[in-house]
Design a protein around this motif. Structure first.
Motif, mmCIF file in Angstrom:
data_model
loop_
_atom_site.group_PDB
_atom_site.id
_atom_site.type_symbol
_atom_site.label_atom_id
_atom_site.label_comp_id
_atom_site.label_asym_id
_atom_site.label_seq_id
_atom_site.Cartn_x
_atom_site.Cartn_y
_atom_site.Cartn_z
ATOM 1 N N LYS A 65 37.291 1.685 -3.461
ATOM 2 C CA LYS A 65 38.375 0.999 -4.352
ATOM 3 C C LYS A 65 38.410 -0.402 -3.993
ATOM 4 O O LYS A 65 38.681 -1.283 -4.835
ATOM 5 N N SER A 119 35.759 -2.532 -5.220
ATOM 6 C CA SER A 119 35.715 -2.661 -6.657
ATOM 7 C C SER A 119 36.671 -3.884 -7.002
ATOM 8 O O SER A 119 36.729 -4.325 -8.158
ATOM 9 N N GLU A 120 37.979 -3.751 -6.538
ATOM 10 C CA GLU A 120 38.964 -4.525 -6.634
ATOM 11 C C GLU A 120 38.647 -6.112 -6.116
ATOM 12 O O GLU A 120 39.188 -7.173 -6.625
ATOM 13 N N ASN A 121 37.724 -6.243 -5.039
ATOM 14 C CA ASN A 121 37.485 -7.560 -4.675
ATOM 15 C C ASN A 121 36.224 -7.978 -5.283
ATOM 16 O O ASN A 121 35.914 -9.257 -5.258
#
Length: 455
Positions: free
Chosen positions: A152, A155-157
């Motif tokens: 997670k 993916s967000e970075n």
């Protein structure tokens, strides 16, 4: 009757605005600090020092927490940043604990409100909690849940990484010219790549002040590692050493500082977009609880010291209840001490008070923040392990202080006088951070909008 209702409503608003006034500057400072650390602190530095859980890494994270913001929401953001930078979960959680419970302003208020014995209890409790957190998260946090958490975070970075140079390299073909569309975000890289032919493609490697000149070839792709070059219409094969130096100096002098600020501001905006609602809900609910529930109501939740129960069971129940009260009545790390004093007067055990204070990382709004940052399963494991660690700490504090024969004198308890509006430290810091945070937020909002990120 109408007058009483209006007075009650005014009291709720008074509590709410006073609470916002108390926590604004440490919250803004902590989130801004987190955004700069996320942007400027190299991943290698964090992973090499905090990528393993040991005495040295825990000492570093504890000291980082001590000198950081006291606001729990800001501490959650900073620990989130450390995890993004490849710190271990145990180190990130140790930072979260130290940043909310081993801070100077809390110590000052604690002595003024509850006396020196509670200060030593809080310091010992904070250190024990860090040790328990390190052991529990290192040994019992499931590997598959950690993998889910890391995925997670990655993916967000990922979107931020694709915009570092303002380029989308996915459509580059072997024989195509490179046409770059310009928007506000290209200021970060300053690149003008009007027409580049395949015959002039080459690898450019810049390290420090060394420049390796590439030769003309027939490589299918170009590797552009320096984002500070203006390459419009230039034949890269004919670029001289002087050209390299000139472009490097121009980039350093004109764009690098503002680019770093803009990138940090974009992280600040993203953080507030992610957890801003949780912060607001937490402050509103806390204001209502403090305004509606009298202090005697909180005291009634605890088992009287006159009850015929074994000492260990009384202590266990008090710590459990203290943690649950903290979950629903949390304001901020420092402001929560007022309720802690009321609970102590109401007969809660010494360990129960310490457990209540330490549980500022387990409030309902904070749980929602963990869920937003890390996902459902990782957040559940974090909350569960933190609960166990705080429970163990509260029980140990009771055992230690009973064994050493420490006595807490109620006569040392004094009312807490909160800094309100007026010329005091809180006002000065808010006068600085309110306009600064609004400006920083708008810079980040424009940067993210330019990258097509709507929040």
């Amino acid at each position: 009757m109408g007058g009483e209702n209006s007075n009650f409503i005014l009291h709720i608003f008074d509590v709410f605005f006073n609470m916002v006034w108390q926590i604004y500057w440490p919250l803004a400072f902590g989130l801004m600090l987190s955004s700069f650390i996320r942007n400027l602190l190299p991943v290698d530095t964090v992973s090499s020092n905090l990528g393993h859980t040991n005495v040295r890494s825990l000492s570093i994270t504890t000291m980082l927490g001590v000198v950081s913001s006291s606001c729990s929401y800001a501490a959650a953001s900073l620990s989130h940043t450390l995890l993004i930078k490849k710190a271990t979960i145990a180190n990130a959680m140790a930072f979260l604990v130290s940043s909310t419970n081993l801070i100077l302003e809390m110590f000052i208020v604690l002595v003024a409100l509850l006396g020196w014995t509670f200060l030593w209890g809080e310091i010992l409790g904070g250190i024990l909690l860090i040790i328990f957190v390190a052991v529990l998260f290192s040994q019992f946090f499931p590997k598959d849940v950690e993998d889910e958490l890391r995925e997670k975070l990655a993916s967000e970075n990922a979107p931020a990484a694709t915009h570092d140079c303002g380029m989308d390299m996915g459509d580059m073909a072997h024989h195509d010219h490179m046409h770059m569309t310009h928007d506000e975000n290209h200021a970060d890289c300053g690149m003008d790549m009007g027409e580049m032919h395949h015959e002039s493609h080459q690898h450019m490697h810049h390290e420090g002040h060394d420049h390796n000149h590439a030769q003309e070839g027939t490589h299918p792709e170009s590797s552009m590692s320096d984002c500070g070059m203006d390459m419009g219409g230039k034949d890269m094969g004919s670029m001289s050493h002087h050209d390299h130096e000139h472009m490097h100096m121009e980039n350093s002098d004109t764009g690098s500082s503002m680019a770093k600020i803009t990138k940090a501001a974009s992280f600040f905006h993203m953080d507030l977009a992610m957890i801003g609602k949780e912060i607001l809900i937490g402050v509103v609910v806390s204001s209502l609880l403090i305004a509606v529930v009298p202090l005697d109501g909180w005291r009634a939740l605890f088992i009287s010291s006159d009850a015929n129960l074994p000492i260990w069971l009384h202590s266990f129940l008090d710590v459990i209840i203290g943690i649950f009260v903290a979950m629903i009545a949390y304001v901020c790390s420092v402001g929560n001490l007022l309720l802690a004093a009321a609970l102590w007067h109401g007969g809660i055990s010494f360990g129960g008070v310490i457990g209540f204070i330490l549980a500022d990382v387990l409030t309902i709004p904070m749980m929602r923040v963990y869920q937003k940052y890390y996902g459902h399963r990782p957040a559940k494991w974090m909350v569960g392990l933190l609960f166990v660690a705080i429970l163990m700490t509260g029980l140990c504090i009771d055992v230690v202080f009973h064994a050493l024969g420490f006595a807490v004198n109620d006569s040392s308890l004094r009312p807490l006088i909160q800094d309100g509006f007026g010329m005091n430290f809180t006002t000065i810091m808010n006068l600085i951070f309110i306009p600064l945070s609004f400006w920083f937020y708008n810079v980040g909002k424009k940067a993210n909008a330019g990258m097509g990120m709507s929040m």
